[in-house]
Enzyme design. Structure first.
Site, mmCIF file in Angstrom:
data_model
loop_
_atom_site.group_PDB
_atom_site.id
_atom_site.type_symbol
_atom_site.label_atom_id
_atom_site.label_comp_id
_atom_site.label_asym_id
_atom_site.label_seq_id
_atom_site.Cartn_x
_atom_site.Cartn_y
_atom_site.Cartn_z
ATOM 1 N N ASP A 8 -0.686 -34.857 -15.643
ATOM 2 C CA ASP A 8 0.086 -34.701 -16.878
ATOM 3 C C ASP A 8 -0.910 -34.807 -18.039
ATOM 4 O OD1 ASP A 8 -0.478 -37.405 -17.151
ATOM 5 O OD2 ASP A 8 1.604 -38.041 -17.422
ATOM 6 N N CYS A 65 -2.584 -39.257 -13.821
ATOM 7 C CA CYS A 65 -1.794 -39.466 -15.036
ATOM 8 C C CYS A 65 -2.462 -40.616 -15.783
ATOM 9 C CB CYS A 65 -0.314 -39.702 -14.741
ATOM 10 S SG CYS A 65 0.102 -41.175 -13.788
ATOM 11 N N THR A 67 -1.882 -43.858 -15.833
ATOM 12 C CA THR A 67 -2.130 -45.008 -14.952
ATOM 13 C C THR A 67 -2.310 -44.616 -13.492
ATOM 14 O OG1 THR A 67 0.231 -45.239 -14.572
ATOM 15 C CG2 THR A 67 -0.708 -46.541 -16.390
ATOM 16 N N HIS A 98 -7.491 -45.955 7.221
ATOM 17 C CA HIS A 98 -6.324 -46.647 7.783
ATOM 18 C C HIS A 98 -5.006 -45.896 7.583
ATOM 19 C CE1 HIS A 98 -8.227 -50.941 7.862
ATOM 20 N NE2 HIS A 98 -9.129 -50.005 8.063
ATOM 21 N N HIS A 134 -3.446 -47.441 13.765
ATOM 22 C CA HIS A 134 -3.183 -46.760 12.487
ATOM 23 C C HIS A 134 -2.245 -45.570 12.694
ATOM 24 C CE1 HIS A 134 -5.998 -49.399 10.694
ATOM 25 N NE2 HIS A 134 -7.046 -48.897 11.317
HETATM 26 C C1 RB5 Z 1 2.284 -40.769 -20.151
HETATM 27 O O1 RB5 Z 1 2.296 -41.377 -21.410
HETATM 28 C C2 RB5 Z 1 2.224 -41.814 -19.063
HETATM 29 O O2 RB5 Z 1 3.440 -42.488 -18.996
HETATM 30 C C3 RB5 Z 1 1.896 -41.187 -17.734
HETATM 31 O O3 RB5 Z 1 0.688 -40.493 -17.839
HETATM 32 C C4 RB5 Z 1 1.716 -42.130 -16.562
HETATM 33 O O4 RB5 Z 1 0.841 -43.163 -16.867
HETATM 34 C C5 RB5 Z 1 2.952 -42.605 -15.919
HETATM 35 O O5 RB5 Z 1 2.923 -43.355 -14.927
#
Ligand code: RB5
Length: 143
Positions: A8, A65, A67, A98, A134
């Protein structure tokens, strides 16, 4: 090997860096977007990449993304997907050995570029251990 990739807006820069890295190493890259830094919805991208991997259009996938968490939650809803969110190389290696993870998730707002590329390299280059215990555990997940 074909690798599907998607991000994203929060992972857009790293997607471009990883794509360059994959192309330089001779991988075929299937790019599921996003194609600009404009805000977009990560579940749509996660689903596209997960569908390509589950449908065997691509052998592996990489999702980025902000996080890596949203991408991993969404990708793991697709049957056959074992998406692993990694912020260190030990986990990247272990999840291939694993879990036979078939999607790597990364957070662009969490880790620096050098570490991110090391994680991608280790994850791509580590084979599944094929250990009996596994295989049993993975088939338990699939059921
Ligand atoms: C976008 O602002 C953010 O929410 C997305 O990139 C991600 O971190 C969601 O888990």
């Amino acid at each position: 090997m074909k690798v599907a990739i998607g991000a994203d807006h929060g992972g857009f820069n790293y997607k471009n860096k990883i794509k360059e890295y994959l192309v330089a190493r001779g991988f075929d890259v299937l790019d599921a977007g996003t194609f600009s830094a404009d805000s977009c919805d990560y579940p749509e991208i996660a689903h596209k990449v997960a569908a390509m991997v589950a449908g065997r259009e691509a052998e592996k996938g990489i999702l980025i993304c902000g996080t890596g968490i949203g991408m991993s939650i969404a990708a793991n809803k697709v049957h056959g997907i074992r998406a692993a969110l990694c912020s260190d190389t030990f986990s990247a290696k272990a999840t291939r050995q694993h879990n036979d993870s078939n999607i790597l998730c990364l957070g662009e707002r969490v880790i620096g570029e050098g570490l991110m590329l090391d994680i991608v390299q280790v994850w791509l280059d580590t084979p599944f251990s094929n250990g009996e215990r596994h295989i049993k555990r993975i088939s338990m997940i699939e059921k």
